[in-house]
Scaffold this motif. Structure first.
Motif, PDB file in Angstrom:
ATOM      1  N   LEU A 143      60.981  73.388  34.961  1.00 34.26           N
ATOM      2  CA  LEU A 143      59.651  73.132  35.508  1.00 34.26           C
ATOM      3  C   LEU A 143      58.611  74.080  34.926  1.00 34.26           C
ATOM      4  O   LEU A 143      57.484  73.679  34.631  1.00 34.26           O
ATOM      5  CB  LEU A 143      59.685  73.243  37.033  1.00 34.26           C
ATOM      6  N   ARG A 144      58.990  75.338  34.767  1.00 34.41           N
ATOM      7  CA  ARG A 144      58.041  76.303  34.192  1.00 34.41           C
ATOM      8  C   ARG A 144      57.664  75.910  32.774  1.00 34.41           C
ATOM      9  O   ARG A 144      56.492  75.966  32.379  1.00 34.41           O
ATOM     10  CB  ARG A 144      58.642  77.718  34.215  1.00 34.41           C
ATOM     11  N   SER A 145      58.659  75.503  31.996  1.00 33.57           N
ATOM     12  CA  SER A 145      58.388  75.097  30.624  1.00 33.57           C
ATOM     13  C   SER A 145      57.534  73.830  30.584  1.00 33.57           C
ATOM     14  O   SER A 145      56.580  73.733  29.810  1.00 33.57           O
ATOM     15  CB  SER A 145      59.704  74.870  29.874  1.00 33.57           C
ATOM     16  N   LEU A 146      57.870  72.860  31.432  1.00 38.69           N
ATOM     17  CA  LEU A 146      57.107  71.614  31.478  1.00 38.69           C
ATOM     18  C   LEU A 146      55.682  71.876  31.942  1.00 38.69           C
ATOM     19  O   LEU A 146      54.719  71.341  31.368  1.00 38.69           O
ATOM     20  CB  LEU A 146      57.794  70.614  32.408  1.00 38.69           C
ATOM     21  N   ASP A 147      55.522  72.713  32.966  1.00 37.91           N
ATOM     22  CA  ASP A 147      54.184  73.049  33.460  1.00 37.91           C
ATOM     23  C   ASP A 147      53.366  73.739  32.370  1.00 37.91           C
ATOM     24  O   ASP A 147      52.152  73.516  32.253  1.00 37.91           O
ATOM     25  CB  ASP A 147      54.282  73.961  34.683  1.00 37.91           C
ATOM     26  N   GLY A 148      54.024  74.584  31.562  1.00 34.08           N
ATOM     27  CA  GLY A 148      53.324  75.271  30.484  1.00 34.08           C
ATOM     28  C   GLY A 148      52.784  74.302  29.451  1.00 34.08           C
ATOM     29  O   GLY A 148      51.667  74.473  28.949  1.00 34.08           O
ATOM     30  N   ILE A 149      53.577  73.276  29.142  1.00 32.82           N
ATOM     31  CA  ILE A 149      53.124  72.259  28.187  1.00 32.82           C
ATOM     32  C   ILE A 149      51.967  71.453  28.772  1.00 32.82           C
ATOM     33  O   ILE A 149      50.939  71.235  28.121  1.00 32.82           O
ATOM     34  CB  ILE A 149      54.288  71.332  27.795  1.00 32.82           C
ATOM     35  N   LEU A 150      52.107  71.032  30.026  1.00 32.36           N
ATOM     36  CA  LEU A 150      51.079  70.203  30.651  1.00 32.36           C
ATOM     37  C   LEU A 150      49.770  70.962  30.831  1.00 32.36           C
ATOM     38  O   LEU A 150      48.688  70.362  30.758  1.00 32.36           O
ATOM     39  CB  LEU A 150      51.577  69.686  32.008  1.00 32.36           C
ATOM     40  N   SER A 151      49.867  72.272  31.049  1.00 34.75           N
ATOM     41  CA  SER A 151      48.648  73.064  31.262  1.00 34.75           C
ATOM     42  C   SER A 151      47.780  73.134  30.010  1.00 34.75           C
ATOM     43  O   SER A 151      46.589  73.448  30.093  1.00 34.75           O
ATOM     44  CB  SER A 151      49.010  74.478  31.725  1.00 34.75           C
ATOM     45  N   ARG A 152      48.364  72.854  28.859  1.00 33.06           N
ATOM     46  CA  ARG A 152      47.624  72.918  27.595  1.00 33.06           C
ATOM     47  C   ARG A 152      47.099  71.562  27.141  1.00 33.06           C
ATOM     48  O   ARG A 152      46.476  71.460  26.085  1.00 33.06           O
ATOM     49  CB  ARG A 152      48.509  73.520  26.500  1.00 33.06           C
ATOM     50  N   LEU A 153      47.354  70.518  27.918  1.00 35.69           N
ATOM     51  CA  LEU A 153      46.878  69.195  27.524  1.00 35.69           C
ATOM     52  C   LEU A 153      45.346  69.173  27.482  1.00 35.69           C
ATOM     53  O   LEU A 153      44.689  69.769  28.331  1.00 35.69           O
ATOM     54  CB  LEU A 153      47.372  68.129  28.508  1.00 35.69           C
ATOM     55  N   PRO A 154      44.768  68.486  26.511  1.00 38.77           N
ATOM     56  CA  PRO A 154      43.307  68.405  26.433  1.00 38.77           C
ATOM     57  C   PRO A 154      42.747  67.553  27.574  1.00 38.77           C
ATOM     58  O   PRO A 154      43.485  66.835  28.261  1.00 38.77           O
ATOM     59  CB  PRO A 154      43.064  67.744  25.075  1.00 38.77           C
ATOM     60  N   GLU A 155      41.438  67.611  27.757  1.00 40.88           N
ATOM     61  CA  GLU A 155      40.794  66.877  28.835  1.00 40.88           C
ATOM     62  C   GLU A 155      40.980  65.375  28.707  1.00 40.88           C
ATOM     63  O   GLU A 155      40.968  64.648  29.711  1.00 40.88           O
ATOM     64  CB  GLU A 155      39.300  67.202  28.861  1.00 40.88           C
ATOM     65  N   GLU A 156      41.155  64.898  27.481  1.00 41.43           N
ATOM     66  CA  GLU A 156      41.301  63.461  27.263  1.00 41.43           C
ATOM     67  C   GLU A 156      42.655  62.927  27.727  1.00 41.43           C
ATOM     68  O   GLU A 156      42.859  61.716  27.780  1.00 41.43           O
ATOM     69  CB  GLU A 156      41.136  63.130  25.771  1.00 41.43           C
ATOM     70  N   MET A 157      43.588  63.833  28.063  1.00 42.71           N
ATOM     71  CA  MET A 157      44.920  63.433  28.512  1.00 42.71           C
ATOM     72  C   MET A 157      45.122  63.929  29.943  1.00 42.71           C
ATOM     73  O   MET A 157      45.050  65.124  30.210  1.00 42.71           O
ATOM     74  CB  MET A 157      45.988  64.023  27.586  1.00 42.71           C
ATOM     75  N   SER A 158      45.378  63.015  30.869  1.00 41.99           N
ATOM     76  CA  SER A 158      45.537  63.379  32.276  1.00 41.99           C
ATOM     77  C   SER A 158      46.954  63.095  32.757  1.00 41.99           C
ATOM     78  O   SER A 158      47.669  62.257  32.193  1.00 41.99           O
ATOM     79  CB  SER A 158      44.542  62.609  33.141  1.00 41.99           C
ATOM     80  N   ILE A 194      54.226  61.167  34.062  1.00 45.84           N
ATOM     81  CA  ILE A 194      53.479  60.048  33.501  1.00 45.84           C
ATOM     82  C   ILE A 194      52.104  60.566  33.105  1.00 45.84           C
ATOM     83  O   ILE A 194      51.395  61.160  33.923  1.00 45.84           O
ATOM     84  CB  ILE A 194      53.333  58.892  34.510  1.00 45.84           C
ATOM     85  N   THR A 195      51.743  60.364  31.854  1.00 45.55           N
ATOM     86  CA  THR A 195      50.442  60.809  31.360  1.00 45.55           C
ATOM     87  C   THR A 195      49.663  59.601  30.842  1.00 45.55           C
ATOM     88  O   THR A 195      50.250  58.588  30.450  1.00 45.55           O
ATOM     89  CB  THR A 195      50.586  61.836  30.220  1.00 45.55           C
ATOM     90  N   ALA A 196      48.344  59.741  30.860  1.00 43.95           N
ATOM     91  CA  ALA A 196      47.473  58.680  30.357  1.00 43.95           C
ATOM     92  C   ALA A 196      46.323  59.316  29.588  1.00 43.95           C
ATOM     93  O   ALA A 196      45.785  60.347  30.006  1.00 43.95           O
ATOM     94  CB  ALA A 196      46.939  57.832  31.507  1.00 43.95           C
ATOM     95  N   GLY A 197      45.959  58.716  28.489  1.00 45.57           N
ATOM     96  CA  GLY A 197      44.851  59.243  27.705  1.00 45.57           C
ATOM     97  C   GLY A 197      45.161  59.271  26.221  1.00 45.57           C
ATOM     98  O   GLY A 197      45.995  58.514  25.720  1.00 45.57           O
ATOM     99  N   ARG A 198      44.495  60.200  25.543  1.00 46.23           N
ATOM    100  CA  ARG A 198      44.571  60.251  24.088  1.00 46.23           C
ATOM    101  C   ARG A 198      44.672  61.690  23.604  1.00 46.23           C
ATOM    102  O   ARG A 198      44.052  62.595  24.192  1.00 46.23           O
ATOM    103  CB  ARG A 198      43.308  59.613  23.506  1.00 46.23           C
ATOM    104  N   LEU A 199      45.475  61.907  22.584  1.00 44.66           N
ATOM    105  CA  LEU A 199      45.541  63.206  21.916  1.00 44.66           C
ATOM    106  C   LEU A 199      44.759  63.081  20.623  1.00 44.66           C
ATOM    107  O   LEU A 199      45.297  62.718  19.574  1.00 44.66           O
ATOM    108  CB  LEU A 199      47.001  63.600  21.648  1.00 44.66           C
ATOM    109  N   GLU A 200      43.459  63.371  20.704  1.00 43.19           N
ATOM    110  CA  GLU A 200      42.582  63.181  19.551  1.00 43.19           C
ATOM    111  C   GLU A 200      42.935  64.129  18.411  1.00 43.19           C
ATOM    112  O   GLU A 200      42.910  63.758  17.245  1.00 43.19           O
ATOM    113  CB  GLU A 200      41.132  63.382  19.966  1.00 43.19           C
TER     114      GLU A 200
END
Length: 255
Positions: free
Chosen positions: A8-23, A40-46
């Protein structure tokens, strides 16, 4: 062993760095599934998004079609992602991914320890660490498991946690069967392939023999350059991909 807390810590670390375009739409942590990890994520990694995780990830494309550019070490792959397809990344590898258009995906995280434990129960002793073959694939059965898991994650009901754990176990077994370095339990003469990437191509051919299949497409399934794939396939099977596919179609027609 990679604990649930460490995952969970590793996954949370990755998710915390997602750009605003990805929720983040929802996650297994949000619904309280202790031993199942996914989001589940939605958006774009520009721009290219870099990540490396201590667990394997199976990302199921749920909604939206997009061109994806994927860097893995010195390899670069571009492919069209659409619902019904999935991307497998292996633990410990450096990945960098960019999307041209928004889409929605479910990422299921599996620890190497979990796969090792399952293998020790079901496979004969293999005496080595299990390797997962990363790649972009169309696998209707595996994708169906991920889609069912994502649907229950959206709408959890009593009993969902146990249902989810069952689905994750099935996903893990499918990875071991078709996308790992473990030997198969049974072989046909045409499937004696030492390289799991080539073995994956055989599975793809047998499931898609009625469709138009290109050399570039097969090389993409294998994660190899077309020229290297053609040489390796012929060295392993004694046939060119076209010859193998023709023989397969003839055999199916006779059946």
């Amino acid at each position: 062993m990679l604990s649930d807390a460490a995952t969970l810590r590793s996954l949370d670390g990755i998710l915390s760095r997602l750009p605003e375009e990805m929720s983040v739409v929802t996650s297994t942590q949000a619904v309280g599934w202790e031993h199942v990890h996914g989001v589940i994520t939605a958006g774009r990694l520009e721009d290219f998004f870099d990540y490396s995780a201590p667990f394997h990830v199976v990302a199921f494309c749920l909604k939206g079609a997009t061109t994806v550019e994927w860097k893995r070490g010195t390899r670069f792959t571009r492919f069209q992602a659409q619902p019904g397809e999935l991307l497998i990344t292996a633990s410990g590898e450096d990945n960098s991914i960019r999307q041209h258009h928004p889409n929605e995906a479910f990422s299921c995280c599996l620890s190497p320890d979990r796969l090792q434990s399952l293998a020790e129960q079901e496979w004969k002793p293999h005496g080595q660490t299990i390797e997962i073959v990363a790649g972009y694939n169309r696998d209707a059965e595996l994708w169906g498991l991920g889609e069912r898991l994502a649907a229950r994650l959206r709408s959890p009901i009593p009993g969902s946690r146990l249902f989810a754990e069952t689905l994750v176990t099935q996903i893990a077994i499918k990875l071991l069967w078709n996308y790992s370095s473990l030997p198969r339990q049974t072989h046909t003469p045409e499937e004696k392939l030492a390289d799991p990437r080539l073995r994956r191509v055989i599975d793809y051919l047998q499931g898609s023999f009625g469709e138009e299949i290109s050399l570039d497409g097969l090389a993409l399934v294998a994660g190899l350059s077309p020229s290297y794939f053609l040489h390796a396939f012929k060295q392993t099977t004694g046939r060119t991909p076209h010859r193998y596919l023709t023989e397969l179609r003839i055999a199916k027609a006779r059946e």
